[in-house]
Design an enzyme around this catalytic site. Structure first.
Site, PDB file in Angstrom:
ATOM      1  N   GLY A  41     -28.232  -5.196  12.246  1.00  0.00           N
ATOM      2  CA  GLY A  41     -29.640  -4.834  12.419  1.00  0.00           C
ATOM      3  C   GLY A  41     -30.496  -6.027  12.797  1.00  0.00           C
ATOM      4  O   GLY A  41     -31.594  -6.209  12.263  1.00  0.00           O
ATOM      5  N   SER A  44     -34.628  -6.361  15.043  1.00  0.00           N
ATOM      6  CA  SER A  44     -36.004  -6.212  14.576  1.00  0.00           C
ATOM      7  C   SER A  44     -36.108  -6.633  13.117  1.00  0.00           C
ATOM      8  O   SER A  44     -35.099  -6.815  12.428  1.00  0.00           O
ATOM      9  CB  SER A  44     -36.484  -4.761  14.730  1.00  0.00           C
ATOM     10  OG  SER A  44     -35.740  -3.902  13.879  1.00  0.00           O
ATOM     11  N   GLY A  45     -37.342  -6.789  12.651  1.00  0.00           N
ATOM     12  CA  GLY A  45     -37.599  -7.026  11.243  1.00  0.00           C
ATOM     13  C   GLY A  45     -36.922  -8.247  10.666  1.00  0.00           C
ATOM     14  O   GLY A  45     -36.877  -9.323  11.266  1.00  0.00           O
ATOM     15  N   LEU A  46     -36.381  -8.074   9.452  1.00  0.00           N
ATOM     16  CA  LEU A  46     -35.737  -9.169   8.735  1.00  0.00           C
ATOM     17  C   LEU A  46     -34.560  -9.749   9.509  1.00  0.00           C
ATOM     18  O   LEU A  46     -34.372 -10.965   9.551  1.00  0.00           O
ATOM     19  CB  LEU A  46     -35.239  -8.677   7.369  1.00  0.00           C
ATOM     20  CG  LEU A  46     -36.276  -8.231   6.353  1.00  0.00           C
ATOM     21  CD1 LEU A  46     -35.582  -7.609   5.150  1.00  0.00           C
ATOM     22  CD2 LEU A  46     -37.129  -9.407   5.918  1.00  0.00           C
ATOM     23  N   GLY A  47     -33.752  -8.873  10.109  1.00  0.00           N
ATOM     24  CA  GLY A  47     -32.571  -9.330  10.830  1.00  0.00           C
ATOM     25  C   GLY A  47     -32.920 -10.193  12.021  1.00  0.00           C
ATOM     26  O   GLY A  47     -32.279 -11.217  12.286  1.00  0.00           O
ATOM     27  N   SER A 175     -32.668  -4.259  -2.440  1.00  0.00           N
ATOM     28  CA  SER A 175     -34.097  -4.030  -2.618  1.00  0.00           C
ATOM     29  C   SER A 175     -34.388  -3.907  -4.108  1.00  0.00           C
ATOM     30  O   SER A 175     -33.545  -3.438  -4.881  1.00  0.00           O
ATOM     31  CB  SER A 175     -34.520  -2.732  -1.916  1.00  0.00           C
ATOM     32  OG  SER A 175     -35.805  -2.321  -2.352  1.00  0.00           O
ATOM     33  N   TYR A 200     -32.637   6.451  -1.298  1.00  0.00           N
ATOM     34  CA  TYR A 200     -32.735   5.066  -0.832  1.00  0.00           C
ATOM     35  C   TYR A 200     -32.430   4.118  -1.984  1.00  0.00           C
ATOM     36  O   TYR A 200     -31.644   3.165  -1.831  1.00  0.00           O
ATOM     37  CB  TYR A 200     -34.129   4.782  -0.276  1.00  0.00           C
ATOM     38  CG  TYR A 200     -34.283   3.335   0.150  1.00  0.00           C
ATOM     39  CD1 TYR A 200     -33.719   2.878   1.343  1.00  0.00           C
ATOM     40  CD2 TYR A 200     -34.977   2.419  -0.648  1.00  0.00           C
ATOM     41  CE1 TYR A 200     -33.841   1.551   1.725  1.00  0.00           C
ATOM     42  CE2 TYR A 200     -35.104   1.095  -0.270  1.00  0.00           C
ATOM     43  CZ  TYR A 200     -34.531   0.667   0.921  1.00  0.00           C
ATOM     44  OH  TYR A 200     -34.632  -0.655   1.286  1.00  0.00           O
TER      45      TYR A 200
END
Length: 319
Positions: A41, A44-47, A175, A200
């Site tokens: 991943g 985008s984002g954290l990756g 998380s 989740y």
């Protein structure tokens, strides 16, 4: 006049809060030259932020992404941000990987094992958050299938290369919401009932239990495994969360002020992937680049082993 002044004052306070938080971000130095890192991943984002940081540290970064076109675009942008190294160190490589398809996971791993002579770090980062009920290609509930089972198979198929490259590291992005999850072995696929928030949290609890059991199994191999929570980060992970139209301006202001940026959220992943401070450390859980305590349910070794055994069957590693 009072209302605009109040809004301006609040805005200035929020800006000061963000500046102070940014100033407190831990610095990451050192070099990853000669090391190969896989990030799931990573478009985008954290990756994406982790990929940019590790490229900056001169690592060879393999971006495992579902959407190849988006990943190639992200890779071009990261290269432009970081700049090309004159000495040739540091490289971004895009590979197609759909964690909602065990077939895709196997194809990705087959290619990695064919092409890569070593693997120093595996960052299990990709995830899906609170989506409506849907199933993966193999019939698994989507959040459990992508967040846990896809990464479970990926990691197991790459273990041989990680062991041969030791000392090496596995980093599992979980998380804090794991606290609200439970492992219900009677309904892992959520066919009896489905709550998107609970499911989740369950997948994130599964991440931690998986990392804990894997660390136990890898003792003495030179491969370490640690899990982490990145904090609340402004990413597209929440695309399935519906926010009322009238509340969006307030939500955007609050998220800008108090949520981490992807770069801030990625710091613990990069720390666990690269820092000499955690060399040899395994089976731990981190937040903000520091070890944190887990709830007892995330340290239940009997549940962790049972989840491992069932996951092996679900992904086809055992009949």
């Amino acid at each position: 006049a009072a209302l605009p002044a109040l809004a301006l004052g609040a805005g200035l306070l929020l800006a000061a809060w963000r500046w102070l938080r940014g100033a407190a971000r831990p610095g990451l130095g050192g070099s990853m030259r000669g090391k190969t890192v896989i990030i799931t991943g990573a478009n985008s984002g954290l990756g994406r932020a982790a990929a940019a940081e590790l490229l900056r540290m001169r690592a060879r970064v393999i971006m495992g992404c579902r959407d190849r076109a988006r990943a190639e675009r992200a890779a071009r942008e990261i290269r432009a941000e970081v700049g090309e190294r004159e000495d040739g160190a540091g490289e971004l490589v895009v590979r197609e990987l759909d964690l909602a398809s065990l077939r895709s996971v196997r194809a990705f791993c087959h290619r990695v094992l064919q092409e890569e002579s070593r693997l120093d770090v595996l960052i299990n980062n990709a995830g899906i958050f609170q989506c409506p009920y849907m199933k993966t290609e193999d019939g698994f509930e989507m959040q459990f299938g992508v967040n846990h089972l896809g990464h479970f198979l990926l990691t197991n198929l790459l273990l041989g290369l990680l062991k041969n490259s030791a000392p090496s590291r596995i980093v599992v992005v979980s998380s804090k919401l794991y606290k609200y999850g439970e492992i219900n072995f009677e309904d892992l696929n959520s066919e009896m009932s489905y709550n998107k928030s609970f499911c989740y949290s369950r997948s994130k609890l599964a991440n931690i239990l998986f990392a804990r059991e894997l660390a136990r199994r890898l003792e003495g191999t030179g491969v370490t495994v640690n899990s982490l929570h990145p904090g609340i980060v402004r990413t597209n992970l929440g695309r399935h969360v519906n926010i009322p139209l009238l509340a969006k301006p307030l939500f955007n202001l609050v998220s800008w002020a108090f949520f981490k940026t992807p770069l801030e959220g990625a710091q613990t992943s990069v720390y666990l992937a690269s820092s000499p401070d955690v060399e040899g450390v395994s089976g731990k859980y981190f937040g903000d680049c520091k070890e944190e305590e887990l709830l007892p349910k995330a340290m239940d070794d009997l549940v962790a082993r049972k989840l491992w055994d069932i996951s092996e069957v679900m992904v086809g590693l055992l009949k």
